[in-house]
Scaffold this motif. Structure first.
Motif, PDB file in Angstrom:
ATOM      1  N   GLN A   1       0.839  -1.184   0.000  1.00 26.48           N
ATOM      2  CA  GLN A   1       0.000   0.000   0.000  1.00 26.48           C
ATOM      3  C   GLN A   1       0.882   1.244   0.000  1.00 26.48           C
ATOM      4  OE1 GLN A   1      -3.290   0.093  -0.194  1.00 26.48           O
ATOM      5  NE2 GLN A   1      -3.584   2.294   0.064  1.00 26.48           N
ATOM      6  N   VAL A   2       0.563   2.164  -0.885  1.00 22.95           N
ATOM      7  CA  VAL A   2       1.284   3.431  -0.937  1.00 22.95           C
ATOM      8  C   VAL A   2       0.595   4.434  -0.021  1.00 22.95           C
ATOM      9  CG1 VAL A   2       2.005   5.336  -2.418  1.00 22.95           C
ATOM     10  CG2 VAL A   2       2.034   2.993  -3.304  1.00 22.95           C
ATOM     11  N   GLU A   3       1.362   5.118   0.772  1.00 27.72           N
ATOM     12  CA  GLU A   3       0.827   6.165   1.645  1.00 27.72           C
ATOM     13  C   GLU A   3       1.464   7.500   1.272  1.00 27.72           C
ATOM     14  OE1 GLU A   3       0.129   3.325   5.574  1.00 27.72           O
ATOM     15  OE2 GLU A   3       1.169   5.226   5.747  1.00 27.72           O
ATOM     16  N   ILE A   4       0.640   8.533   1.330  1.00 25.20           N
ATOM     17  CA  ILE A   4       1.109   9.876   1.008  1.00 25.20           C
ATOM     18  C   ILE A   4       1.059  10.713   2.285  1.00 25.20           C
ATOM     19  CG2 ILE A   4       0.811  11.883  -0.483  1.00 25.20           C
ATOM     20  CD1 ILE A   4       1.395   9.224  -1.932  1.00 25.20           C
ATOM     21  N   VAL A   5       2.173  11.257   2.672  1.00 23.76           N
ATOM     22  CA  VAL A   5       2.252  12.035   3.900  1.00 23.76           C
ATOM     23  C   VAL A   5       2.625  13.476   3.564  1.00 23.76           C
ATOM     24  CG1 VAL A   5       3.367  12.285   6.140  1.00 23.76           C
ATOM     25  CG2 VAL A   5       2.951   9.995   5.195  1.00 23.76           C
ATOM     26  N   GLU A   6       1.742  14.393   3.936  1.00 23.03           N
ATOM     27  CA  GLU A   6       1.977  15.824   3.723  1.00 23.03           C
ATOM     28  C   GLU A   6       2.304  16.492   5.049  1.00 23.03           C
ATOM     29  OE1 GLU A   6      -1.687  15.798   0.559  1.00 23.03           O
ATOM     30  OE2 GLU A   6      -1.782  15.461   2.710  1.00 23.03           O
ATOM     31  N   SER A   7       3.114  17.529   4.984  1.00 23.18           N
ATOM     32  CA  SER A   7       3.442  18.283   6.188  1.00 23.18           C
ATOM     33  C   SER A   7       3.826  19.710   5.810  1.00 23.18           C
ATOM     34  CB  SER A   7       4.593  17.619   6.948  1.00 23.18           C
ATOM     35  OG  SER A   7       5.761  17.599   6.149  1.00 23.18           O
ATOM     36  N   GLY A   8       3.888  20.564   6.831  1.00 20.54           N
ATOM     37  CA  GLY A   8       4.359  21.918   6.617  1.00 20.54           C
ATOM     38  C   GLY A   8       3.305  22.999   6.647  1.00 20.54           C
ATOM     39  N   GLY A   9       2.051  22.612   6.744  1.00 17.07           N
ATOM     40  CA  GLY A   9       1.001  23.621   6.792  1.00 17.07           C
ATOM     41  C   GLY A   9       0.948  24.322   8.135  1.00 17.07           C
ATOM     42  N   GLY A  10       0.110  25.348   8.196  1.00 12.79           N
ATOM     43  CA  GLY A  10      -0.037  26.076   9.445  1.00 12.79           C
ATOM     44  C   GLY A  10      -0.622  27.445   9.233  1.00 12.79           C
ATOM     45  N   LEU A  11      -0.532  28.260  10.266  1.00 10.82           N
ATOM     46  CA  LEU A  11      -1.035  29.631  10.244  1.00 10.82           C
ATOM     47  C   LEU A  11       0.133  30.580   9.982  1.00 10.82           C
ATOM     48  CD1 LEU A  11      -3.218  31.796  10.778  1.00 10.82           C
ATOM     49  CD2 LEU A  11      -2.621  31.615  13.213  1.00 10.82           C
ATOM     50  N   VAL A  12      -0.033  31.457   9.019  1.00 11.09           N
ATOM     51  CA  VAL A  12       1.025  32.403   8.681  1.00 11.09           C
ATOM     52  C   VAL A  12       0.404  33.755   8.373  1.00 11.09           C
ATOM     53  CG1 VAL A  12       0.997  31.760   6.238  1.00 11.09           C
ATOM     54  CG2 VAL A  12       3.068  32.748   7.226  1.00 11.09           C
ATOM     55  N   GLN A  13       1.128  34.813   8.663  1.00 17.61           N
ATOM     56  CA  GLN A  13       0.631  36.152   8.386  1.00 17.61           C
ATOM     57  C   GLN A  13       0.783  36.476   6.899  1.00 17.61           C
ATOM     58  OE1 GLN A  13       2.662  38.886  10.982  1.00 17.61           O
ATOM     59  NE2 GLN A  13       1.318  38.411  12.707  1.00 17.61           N
ATOM     60  N   PRO A  14      -0.042  37.381   6.407  1.00 16.79           N
ATOM     61  CA  PRO A  14       0.115  37.799   5.003  1.00 16.79           C
ATOM     62  C   PRO A  14       1.540  38.285   4.742  1.00 16.79           C
ATOM     63  CG  PRO A  14      -1.954  38.600   5.873  1.00 16.79           C
ATOM     64  CD  PRO A  14      -1.216  37.990   7.039  1.00 16.79           C
ATOM     65  N   GLY A  15       2.072  37.872   3.607  1.00 15.74           N
ATOM     66  CA  GLY A  15       3.446  38.195   3.270  1.00 15.74           C
ATOM     67  C   GLY A  15       4.452  37.155   3.725  1.00 15.74           C
ATOM     68  N   GLY A  16       4.004  36.222   4.528  1.00 18.97           N
ATOM     69  CA  GLY A  16       4.895  35.195   5.047  1.00 18.97           C
ATOM     70  C   GLY A  16       5.121  34.053   4.067  1.00 18.97           C
ATOM     71  N   SER A  17       5.879  33.063   4.527  1.00 17.61           N
ATOM     72  CA  SER A  17       6.238  31.920   3.681  1.00 17.61           C
ATOM     73  C   SER A  17       5.970  30.605   4.400  1.00 17.61           C
ATOM     74  CB  SER A  17       7.724  31.984   3.310  1.00 17.61           C
ATOM     75  OG  SER A  17       8.014  33.135   2.558  1.00 17.61           O
ATOM     76  N   LEU A  18       5.722  29.594   3.620  1.00 17.63           N
ATOM     77  CA  LEU A  18       5.610  28.228   4.114  1.00 17.63           C
ATOM     78  C   LEU A  18       6.192  27.281   3.076  1.00 17.63           C
ATOM     79  CD1 LEU A  18       1.986  27.911   5.591  1.00 17.63           C
ATOM     80  CD2 LEU A  18       4.122  27.806   6.875  1.00 17.63           C
ATOM     81  N   ARG A  19       6.697  26.162   3.550  1.00 15.69           N
ATOM     82  CA  ARG A  19       7.181  25.122   2.652  1.00 15.69           C
ATOM     83  C   ARG A  19       6.468  23.826   2.993  1.00 15.69           C
ATOM     84  NH1 ARG A  19      12.826  21.812   2.415  1.00 15.69           N
ATOM     85  NH2 ARG A  19      13.048  21.619   0.144  1.00 15.69           N
ATOM     86  N   LEU A  20       5.712  23.331   2.038  1.00 10.80           N
ATOM     87  CA  LEU A  20       5.005  22.074   2.215  1.00 10.80           C
ATOM     88  C   LEU A  20       5.830  20.929   1.640  1.00 10.80           C
ATOM     89  CD1 LEU A  20       1.376  23.083   1.159  1.00 10.80           C
ATOM     90  CD2 LEU A  20       2.527  23.414   3.352  1.00 10.80           C
ATOM     91  N   SER A  21       5.680  19.777   2.284  1.00 13.72           N
ATOM     92  CA  SER A  21       6.353  18.573   1.795  1.00 13.72           C
ATOM     93  C   SER A  21       5.332  17.468   1.603  1.00 13.72           C
ATOM     94  CB  SER A  21       7.413  18.107   2.794  1.00 13.72           C
ATOM     95  OG  SER A  21       8.419  19.069   2.969  1.00 13.72           O
ATOM     96  N   CYS A  22       5.601  16.622   0.651  1.00 11.90           N
ATOM     97  CA  CYS A  22       4.740  15.474   0.361  1.00 11.90           C
ATOM     98  C   CYS A  22       5.647  14.300   0.052  1.00 11.90           C
ATOM     99  CB  CYS A  22       3.841  15.778  -0.825  1.00 11.90           C
ATOM    100  SG  CYS A  22       3.115  14.324  -1.607  1.00 11.90           S
TER     101      CYS A  22
END
Length: 110
Positions: A1-22
């Motif tokens: 079975q293949v599983e997909i795991v995402e991470s990196g989300g959250g709350l950020v202020q306008p103008g900010g940055s986030l990096r998501l991983s999968c």
């Protein structure tokens, strides 16, 4: 079975940055195409592409079966659940199937 795991989300202020991983894990023979999608409240799910404005950048590490989404200069309208989808084969004789992650919430708010 293949599983997909995402991470990196959250709350950020306008103008900010986030990096998501999968990351695709589990029983994997090969990984093909990988994509990011997002679904904002009340809207249809849409594919996330490298932004023509340069705000979003998608990259991939094939050795780790991992897809990244670097998001800069975030805006409130980027608020959504971000999903990763992976086309993969579990064995050499198995057909290619499409797998989805559970999604990671990104909220852009002051």
């Amino acid at each position: 079975q293949v599983e997909i795991v995402e991470s990196g989300g959250g709350l950020v202020q306008p103008g900010g940055s986030l990096r998501l991983s999968c990351t695709a894990t589990g029983r994997i023979f090969s990984v093909g195409a990988m994509y990011w999608y997002r679904q904002a409240p009340g809207k249809q799910r849409e594919q996330v592409e490298d932004s023509v404005t340069g705000r979003f950048t998608i990259s991939r590490d094939n050795a780790k079966n991992t897809l990244y989404l670097q998001m800069n200069s975030l805006k409130p309208e980027d608020t959504a659940i971000y999903y990763c989808t992976v086309h993969a084969r579990e064995t050499i004789i198995a057909p290619t199937r499409q797998y989805w992650g559970q999604g990671t919430q990104v909220t852009v708010s002051s």
